[in-house]
Design an enzyme around this catalytic site. Sequence first.
Site, PDB file in Angstrom:
ATOM      1  N   ASP A 179     -21.909   0.406  -6.714  1.00 26.56           N
ATOM      2  CA  ASP A 179     -20.973  -0.372  -5.927  1.00 26.56           C
ATOM      3  C   ASP A 179     -21.604  -1.140  -4.817  1.00 26.56           C
ATOM      4  OD1 ASP A 179     -17.921  -0.474  -4.865  1.00 26.56           O
ATOM      5  OD2 ASP A 179     -19.253   0.000  -3.237  1.00 26.56           O
ATOM      6  N   LYS A 228     -14.880  -7.406  -4.507  1.00 25.78           N
ATOM      7  CA  LYS A 228     -15.758  -6.902  -5.379  1.00 25.78           C
ATOM      8  C   LYS A 228     -15.831  -5.550  -5.684  1.00 25.78           C
ATOM      9  CE  LYS A 228     -18.570  -4.541  -4.091  1.00 25.78           C
ATOM     10  NZ  LYS A 228     -18.844  -3.344  -3.356  1.00 25.78           N
ATOM     11  N   SER A 269       0.781  -1.168  -0.029  1.00 27.95           N
ATOM     12  CA  SER A 269       0.041   0.015  -0.004  1.00 27.95           C
ATOM     13  C   SER A 269       1.059   1.291  -0.072  1.00 27.95           C
ATOM     14  CB  SER A 269      -0.875  -0.037   1.352  1.00 27.95           C
ATOM     15  OG  SER A 269      -2.267   0.588   1.207  1.00 27.95           O
TER      16      SER A 269
HETATM   17  P1  NAP Z   1     -10.467   2.722  -0.005  1.00 26.27           P
HETATM   18  O1  NAP Z   1     -10.396   2.705   1.429  1.00 26.27           O
HETATM   19  O2  NAP Z   1     -10.611   4.069  -0.674  1.00 26.27           O
HETATM   20  O3  NAP Z   1      -9.195   2.088  -0.986  1.00 26.27           O
HETATM   21  C1  NAP Z   1      -8.506   1.037  -0.468  1.00 26.27           C
HETATM   22  C2  NAP Z   1      -6.761   1.246  -0.562  1.00 26.27           C
HETATM   23  O4  NAP Z   1      -6.420   1.127  -1.946  1.00 26.27           O
HETATM   24  C3  NAP Z   1      -6.571   2.584   0.005  1.00 26.27           C
HETATM   25  O5  NAP Z   1      -6.339   2.818   1.080  1.00 26.27           O
HETATM   26  C4  NAP Z   1      -5.339   2.849  -1.053  1.00 26.27           C
HETATM   27  O6  NAP Z   1      -4.279   2.606  -0.043  1.00 26.27           O
HETATM   28  C5  NAP Z   1      -5.353   1.986  -2.371  1.00 26.27           C
HETATM   29  N1  NAP Z   1      -5.595   2.814  -3.591  1.00 26.27           N
HETATM   30  C6  NAP Z   1      -6.931   3.560  -3.834  1.00 26.27           C
HETATM   31  N2  NAP Z   1      -6.585   4.160  -4.983  1.00 26.27           N
HETATM   32  C7  NAP Z   1      -5.362   3.668  -5.209  1.00 26.27           C
HETATM   33  C8  NAP Z   1      -4.916   3.731  -6.737  1.00 26.27           C
HETATM   34  N3  NAP Z   1      -5.407   4.606  -7.536  1.00 26.27           N
HETATM   35  N4  NAP Z   1      -3.646   3.038  -6.935  1.00 26.27           N
HETATM   36  C9  NAP Z   1      -3.275   2.372  -6.030  1.00 26.27           C
HETATM   37  N5  NAP Z   1      -3.730   2.126  -4.802  1.00 26.27           N
HETATM   38  C10 NAP Z   1      -4.882   2.768  -4.628  1.00 26.27           C
HETATM   39  O7  NAP Z   1     -11.599   1.600  -0.516  1.00 26.27           O
HETATM   40  P2  NAP Z   1     -12.280   0.524   0.201  1.00 26.27           P
HETATM   41  O8  NAP Z   1     -13.648   0.890   0.890  1.00 26.27           O
HETATM   42  O9  NAP Z   1     -11.420  -0.106   0.999  1.00 26.27           O
HETATM   43  O10 NAP Z   1     -12.781  -0.535  -1.048  1.00 26.27           O
HETATM   44  C11 NAP Z   1     -11.941  -1.161  -1.766  1.00 26.27           C
HETATM   45  C12 NAP Z   1     -12.881  -2.033  -2.684  1.00 26.27           C
HETATM   46  O11 NAP Z   1     -13.311  -2.876  -1.531  1.00 26.27           O
HETATM   47  C13 NAP Z   1     -13.927  -1.731  -3.751  1.00 26.27           C
HETATM   48  O12 NAP Z   1     -13.797  -2.517  -4.693  1.00 26.27           O
HETATM   49  C14 NAP Z   1     -15.113  -1.931  -2.711  1.00 26.27           C
HETATM   50  O13 NAP Z   1     -16.134  -2.017  -3.421  1.00 26.27           O
HETATM   51  C15 NAP Z   1     -14.866  -2.998  -1.828  1.00 26.27           C
HETATM   52  N6  NAP Z   1     -15.540  -2.908  -0.834  1.00 26.27           N
HETATM   53  C16 NAP Z   1     -15.804  -1.882   0.066  1.00 26.27           C
HETATM   54  C17 NAP Z   1     -16.470  -1.819   1.249  1.00 26.27           C
HETATM   55  C18 NAP Z   1     -16.832  -0.872   2.212  1.00 26.27           C
HETATM   56  O14 NAP Z   1     -17.411  -0.755   3.063  1.00 26.27           O
HETATM   57  N7  NAP Z   1     -15.894   0.455   2.002  1.00 26.27           N
HETATM   58  C19 NAP Z   1     -17.119  -3.106   1.769  1.00 26.27           C
HETATM   59  C20 NAP Z   1     -16.858  -4.173   0.837  1.00 26.27           C
HETATM   60  C21 NAP Z   1     -16.201  -4.233  -0.078  1.00 26.27           C
HETATM   61  P3  NAP Z   1      -3.043   3.387  -0.188  1.00 26.27           P
HETATM   62  O15 NAP Z   1      -3.315   4.897  -0.519  1.00 26.27           O
HETATM   63  O16 NAP Z   1      -2.158   3.242   1.103  1.00 26.27           O
HETATM   64  O17 NAP Z   1      -2.215   2.845  -1.556  1.00 26.27           O
END
Ligand code: NAP
Length: 306
Positions: free
Chosen positions: A169, A91, A37
């Site tokens: 989403d 997903k 990350s």
């Molecule tokens: P998030 O917190 O915004 O992103 C996860 C991590 O990915 C970020 O902390 C970042 O880490 C890295 N990232 C983000 N954009 C990036 C980029 N352009 N290039 C490289 N790394 C990047 O998102 P999230 O809520 O965890 O969701 C991630 C996935 O899980 C999605 O597909 C979502 O549909 C799924 N999901 C989410 C939830 C929920 O409740 N939020 C529930 C179930 C499933 P760094 O900045 O440290 O690199």
Amino acid sequence: MVGKTKVALVGIGKIAKDQHVPSIATSDEWDLAATVSREGTVEGAPAYTDIDTMLAENPDIGVVSLCLPPVPRYDFAAACLRAGRHVMLEKPPGATLAECYDLGAMAADAGVVLFATWHSRMAKGVQAAKAALTGKTVESGRIDWKENVRQWHPDQDWVFEPGGMGVLDPGINALSILTEVLPNPVHLKSATLHTPSNRQTPIQAELTFTGGITASLDWLKEGQQTWEQRFTTTDGTVVHLLEGGNRCVVDGEEQKVSNLGEYPALYARMTDLVRLGKSSVDLAPMIHVSDIMTLGTRKDAPDFEW
Ligand code: NAP
């Protein structure tokens, strides 16, 4: 005794911290052996900022679980598959269908497992609903999937960018359950996509499918969150999934459900897939989302700010 399987987590953000890290930490089968990350880290796990370095320095990590948003995920998945690692995808499995098919072919060529996970399919009552509908004909169904984007995706602008899917989403979670429990496939007839004027993706959606299935998705729901699906069959059976699929009520009677949580169940399934050397890439929910984006009528909605 056989040791735990080493897994690397990539994209240490909300879902990694909320679900993946605790599920791995409490598992007898998995060991969090590294993270990748740009900023996120997990205490006790060696932290990398570059996927290729992590792969090169850790030939003993056989499984990589990708928790990034869908748009940046493909390059990471491709790097892992090329390096001969088994891969779990959060997903939705990609930003486009073609990407997902490509990853499936790469995994097959490399002889490794690709698991396109659908966490909502692992909700505790989903298999009870599927069993109750098996062998029957569904004559109507209603999905209400209403949650607060500010609570579940705080400040995550990517959800409103192209490929972020907006309310689809969480909506794809509902569709992953729908496509699991329905005895017959359905397809989209129409969609209305309420899209904030200052954003690229919808914040509310109304969907109509064949088979009498309708859905209302809302990302502005405050207070009590609603994740429900209700199906009526031609013999009068009513199957009601509540709490995101974690409760199942058939004809008014609460059903016995699984006691395993969604993410522990995903990791248990990955253990089985790796043991069997079998990929699982069901793109049915993603095909519906693609159809919704293709066929949907855009309606302007008020600007959205966090
Ligand atoms: P998030 O917190 O915004 O992103 C996860 C991590 O990915 C970020 O902390 C970042 O880490 C890295 N990232 C983000 N954009 C990036 C980029 N352009 N290039 C490289 N790394 C990047 O998102 P999230 O809520 O965890 O969701 C991630 C996935 O899980 C999605 O597909 C979502 O549909 C799924 N999901 C989410 C939830 C929920 O409740 N939020 C529930 C179930 C499933 P760094 O900045 O440290 O690199």
